[in-house]
Write a protein that holds these residues in place. Structure first.
Motif, PDB file in Angstrom:
ATOM      1  N   ASP A  62     -19.660 -30.755   7.312  1.00  0.00           N
ATOM      2  CA  ASP A  62     -18.746 -32.012   6.805  1.00  0.00           C
ATOM      3  C   ASP A  62     -17.874 -32.238   7.407  1.00  0.00           C
ATOM      4  O   ASP A  62     -17.404 -33.233   7.521  1.00  0.00           O
ATOM      5  CB  ASP A  62     -18.298 -31.048   4.959  1.00  0.00           C
ATOM      6  N   ALA A  72     -24.372 -31.552  -1.991  1.00  0.00           N
ATOM      7  CA  ALA A  72     -24.195 -32.086  -0.756  1.00  0.00           C
ATOM      8  C   ALA A  72     -24.267 -33.608  -1.007  1.00  0.00           C
ATOM      9  O   ALA A  72     -25.759 -33.440  -1.504  1.00  0.00           O
ATOM     10  CB  ALA A  72     -24.852 -31.284  -0.147  1.00  0.00           C
ATOM     11  N   ARG A  84     -21.083 -34.432   3.363  1.00  0.00           N
ATOM     12  CA  ARG A  84     -19.665 -34.194   1.751  1.00  0.00           C
ATOM     13  C   ARG A  84     -20.564 -33.433   1.304  1.00  0.00           C
ATOM     14  O   ARG A  84     -20.875 -33.526   0.949  1.00  0.00           O
ATOM     15  CB  ARG A  84     -18.782 -35.501   1.539  1.00  0.00           C
ATOM     16  N   ARG A  85     -19.050 -32.942   0.421  1.00  0.00           N
ATOM     17  CA  ARG A  85     -19.178 -32.498  -0.648  1.00  0.00           C
ATOM     18  C   ARG A  85     -18.744 -33.653  -2.128  1.00  0.00           C
ATOM     19  O   ARG A  85     -17.766 -34.047  -1.468  1.00  0.00           O
ATOM     20  CB  ARG A  85     -18.669 -31.303  -0.752  1.00  0.00           C
TER      21      ARG A  85
END
Length: 170
Positions: A82, A101, A88-89
């Motif tokens: 990230d 994720a 990215r979360r």
């Protein structure tokens, strides 16, 4: 020292030993190519799993089940990736305790850069070593073993209740 009666020539030892040696040999051949693209083998595995999943995302727990990582290991790798902008979360709207994720465009680009060389190595050192029949048999055998020892490995690979698509910001 007297033996305990174990047959060290037992074909079960041979089968697992050959599997482990083949896996180690393949991962060693792939590692250098991943490093050329600034990825570890684990990061490649995470990117590939996400890219092959619906909407290019998996719940963190499902990602752990599909990789060689523990839940805490996935958290560390996802956090690092990230920060690098590769994934990215994303919050899970139906479960506040869960998050996804998601591979980013930069992560997809890195994966696209790695794939030609990786596929070439896989063909040379793995797939190309087997006849089509041998490959089919190997895939069937590996799925049977995987399903027995890691039944969670396919969790999240097919969405059962698709959520509405997020608006595009491109």
């Amino acid at each position: 020292m007297d033996g305990v009666g174990t047959n060290f020539d037992d074909p079960r030892f041979t089968a697992f030993g050959l599997f482990a040696e083949a896996y180690t040999g393949l991962t060693n051949r792939f590692a250098a190519q991943f490093e050329e693209h600034r990825l570890s083998s684990v990061e490649f595995e995470v990117l590939l799993r996400l890219a092959r999943s619906p909407r290019h995302r998996l719940r963190m727990t499902d990602l752990a089940g599909q990789t060689s990582l523990s839940t805490s290991g996935v958290t560390r790798v996802v956090d690092r990736m990230d920060r690098e902008g590769l994934i990215r979360r994303e919050a899970c709207p139906s479960d506040r305790r869960s998050s996804y994720a998601v591979v980013t465009p930069a992560g997809m680009q890195r994966l696209e850069e790695v794939m030609p060389g990786h596929l070439e190595l896989m063909q040379q050192w793995f797939i190309g070593q087997l006849s089509p029949t041998q490959l089919d048999q190997l895939l069937d055998a590996l799925r049977t073993i995987r399903d027995a020892v890691n039944p969670c490995a396919t969790a999240g690979s097919a969405e059962t209740s698709p959520e509405p698509a997020a608006p595009s910001h491109s």
